[in-house]
Design a protein around this motif. Structure first.
Motif, mmCIF file in Angstrom:
data_model
loop_
_atom_site.group_PDB
_atom_site.id
_atom_site.type_symbol
_atom_site.label_atom_id
_atom_site.label_comp_id
_atom_site.label_asym_id
_atom_site.label_seq_id
_atom_site.Cartn_x
_atom_site.Cartn_y
_atom_site.Cartn_z
ATOM 1 N N ILE A 297 93.576 53.255 25.327
ATOM 2 C CA ILE A 297 93.590 54.668 24.940
ATOM 3 C C ILE A 297 92.470 54.951 23.940
ATOM 4 O O ILE A 297 91.738 55.949 24.055
ATOM 5 C CB ILE A 297 94.967 55.043 24.348
ATOM 6 N N LEU A 298 92.302 54.067 22.956
ATOM 7 C CA LEU A 298 91.229 54.243 21.984
ATOM 8 C C LEU A 298 89.854 54.166 22.655
ATOM 9 O O LEU A 298 88.945 54.938 22.315
ATOM 10 C CB LEU A 298 91.332 53.176 20.885
ATOM 11 N N LEU A 301 89.214 57.454 24.466
ATOM 12 C CA LEU A 301 88.833 58.505 23.528
ATOM 13 C C LEU A 301 87.408 58.313 23.025
ATOM 14 O O LEU A 301 86.644 59.278 22.898
ATOM 15 C CB LEU A 301 89.814 58.530 22.350
ATOM 16 N N GLU A 302 87.026 57.061 22.777
ATOM 17 C CA GLU A 302 85.673 56.780 22.323
ATOM 18 C C GLU A 302 84.657 57.097 23.414
ATOM 19 O O GLU A 302 83.581 57.671 23.142
ATOM 20 C CB GLU A 302 85.558 55.316 21.902
ATOM 21 N N LYS A 304 85.004 59.266 25.811
ATOM 22 C CA LYS A 304 84.944 60.727 25.922
ATOM 23 C C LYS A 304 84.096 61.317 24.797
ATOM 24 O O LYS A 304 83.301 62.244 25.013
ATOM 25 C CB LYS A 304 86.358 61.291 25.881
ATOM 26 N N ARG A 305 84.249 60.776 23.593
ATOM 27 C CA ARG A 305 83.465 61.269 22.460
ATOM 28 C C ARG A 305 81.980 61.003 22.673
ATOM 29 O O ARG A 305 81.133 61.879 22.430
ATOM 30 C CB ARG A 305 83.939 60.599 21.179
ATOM 31 N N ASP A 349 87.263 56.918 34.036
ATOM 32 C CA ASP A 349 88.312 57.483 33.193
ATOM 33 C C ASP A 349 89.576 57.758 33.990
ATOM 34 O O ASP A 349 90.695 57.496 33.520
ATOM 35 C CB ASP A 349 87.825 58.785 32.543
ATOM 36 N N ARG A 353 93.201 56.059 33.309
ATOM 37 C CA ARG A 353 94.409 56.842 33.041
ATOM 38 C C ARG A 353 95.531 56.481 34.016
ATOM 39 O O ARG A 353 96.697 56.388 33.634
ATOM 40 C CB ARG A 353 94.090 58.342 33.115
#
Length: 479
Positions: A297-298, A301-302, A304-305, A349, A353
């Motif tokens: 999950i981290l 998010l990274e 995506k950032r 991604d 997911r």
């Protein structure tokens, strides 16, 4: 397992657990049969779709191995639930507890646990592979190639069989009993006929008599209650006759799966088996999956950032030649990635997911079983009879649902899986009224190149040309 000579057996689960077990047991057979039939169909479809050439990849190979294990569990559970739940009231007792059925129960207890263990460790492998793909993409092909994946899957199957089967085989044995039935077919008493069970009961009776002789008379009632609790845990029958005994109408010989002679005289073997089941098979994989899921999950998010930063942050005002890149008085945006690269990242991604959903569902169903197994090893036979056995049906149905629902997750979260499934099983006559959109075919091929680039390397150029429209004609020119 009693805790002492001066107290009764503790109460871990009250009457509410009895009521739940009784009410749910009546419907468990039909619910589990429906789940097994649907799960058999779903896992068969998973295997067919995931083994297509265009779907071949390390991740899909692990998912295929997982589907094979889940399919075997479903097929094996169907005769068990029909015999033990659906037909249990209509079968005569000697047929319901026949020797052949006792052999099947012994096989069922080992086979189901072996397959569940394989599923658990393949799920852990899936999480590790996906974490490497997301966290260390430059090492993904080296560490998680197809050959390494096949070896890992084969190792999981072989090692789980060798580790789980012997311990479960050693602690159980088929024993013979003589059941005395009344006119209504109700059991009046059950007398063990297997010699080691008879000897063990005699040992317990001798130990009880010695304990009573060494106990002051004032505490005899407490110890008597304690012994009755202990004897009810160790033996499957009681010798106490009802106040108004019914006449014996007939005797039938039945066979039950029971503790082996080795297990009865080695409590440490039983405890070790439950510890292996709860810690090695359940808790350690669940803890590993929890950590890997958080890391995934981290990492998502990274990623995506980073992607947002690369696609939206303005470039520096000064270009390399000393001039400024200005459009309408504003600094130009950073050049965006081409559509092929973006599509690959989005597919990565989406796949992550989807696999996270598989992992989280797995944790929901497996963590409680691991905790129950650990409590069983720590608290002993009292907890096993009061709580574990009464919740076993519920734990079974949760595990079956977990083994059946992956098909729904794949269809709902993977466009590549949906498209491949549609092309394989869609009736041709529907093409006349509901034709498959060309962009769906192009998307499937784009996702295929993202998931299995090594396999599709030779076919990427025609796929890109087919997928190209007037909006990305520059990409075709660059080819």
């Amino acid at each position: 397992m009693a805790s002492g000579n001066n107290e009764t057996a503790p109460l871990y689960c009250g009457s509410g657990m009895d009521n739940f077990h009784t009410s749910y047991k009546n419907m468990h057979g039909y619910v589990s049969l429906v789940v097994c039939i649907l799960g058999t169909i779903a896992n068969t479809l998973n295997i067919i779709v995931l083994t297509r050439r265009e779907m071949r990849s390390p991740t899909n190979a692990i998912l295929t191995g997982l589907a094979v294990a889940d399919l075997a569990v479903m097929l094996e559970y169907i005769p068990y639930t029909i015999h033990d739940y659906i037909l249990t009231d209509s079968l005569p007792r000697e047929e319901k507890l026949s020797y052949s059925w006792a052999c099947f129960i012994k096989f069922h207890s080992i086979f189901a646990q072996v397959l569940h263990t394989i599923s658990i460790w393949l799920t852990v492998t899936l999480a590790v592979w996906r974490y490497i793909a997301v966290g260390y993409p430059q090492k993904n092909r080296v560490w998680c190639g197809m050959r390494t994946t096949i070896i890992t899957i084969t190792t999981a199957y072989v090692v789980c069989v060798l580790v789980v089967s012997p311990s479960l085989y050693l602690i159980t044995a088929i024993t013979e009993h003589l059941d005395q039935l009344d006119a209504n077919g109700k059991v009046i008493s059950s007398i063990p006929m297997t010699q080691y069970v008879i000897d063990y009961r005699n040992e317990m009776l001798s130990a009880k008599a010695a304990a009573l002789n060494a106990t002051p008379p004032s505490s005899s009632p407490v110890n008597e209650t304690l012994w009755l609790n202990v004897s009810s845990l160790i033996t499957s029958t009681t010798t106490a006759a009802p106040p108004t005994p019914s006449p014996v109408v007939r005797n039938v010989t039945v066979y039950r799966l029971y503790h082996s002679d080795l297990a009865l005289h080695n409590a440490s073997l039983q405890n070790a088996t439950f510890l292996i089941y709860s810690v090695v098979i359940k808790l350690i994989p669940c803890i590993a999956l929890t950590i890997l899921s958080v890391r995934l999950i981290l990492a998502l998010l990274e990623a995506k950032r980073r992607r947002k930063k690369l696609t939206s942050k303005p470039v520096a005002p000064a270009a390399s030649n000393g001039t400024k890149s200005v459009i309408n008085g504003k600094a130009a945006d950073r050049p965006r990635k081409n559509s092929k690269t973006l599509e690959k990242e989005k597919q990565t991604d989406r796949t992550t997911r989807m696999l996270l959903a598989v992992l989280l569902l797995f944790l929901i169903t497996e963590f409680p079983q691991g905790i129950m197994g650990l409590l069983n090893a720590v608290l002993g036979d009292v907890f096993y009879l009061q709580c574990y056995l009464r919740l076993s049906d519920l734990m079974d149905i949760l595990a079956l649902i977990n083994s059946s629902i992956n098909f729904i997750l794949y269809c709902s979260m993977s466009k590549q899986f949906r498209t491949t499934f549609t092309l394989l099983f869609r009736p041709k006559f529907l093409d006349k009224w509901l034709p498959v959109a060309p962009d769906e075919m192009a998307a499937a091929r784009a996702e295929r190149s993202a998931v299995a680039p090594a396999l599709e390397k030779g076919r990427q150029q025609p796929q890109v040309v087919m997928a190209t429209t007037t909006t990305n004609i520059t990409q075709v020119t660059n080819l």
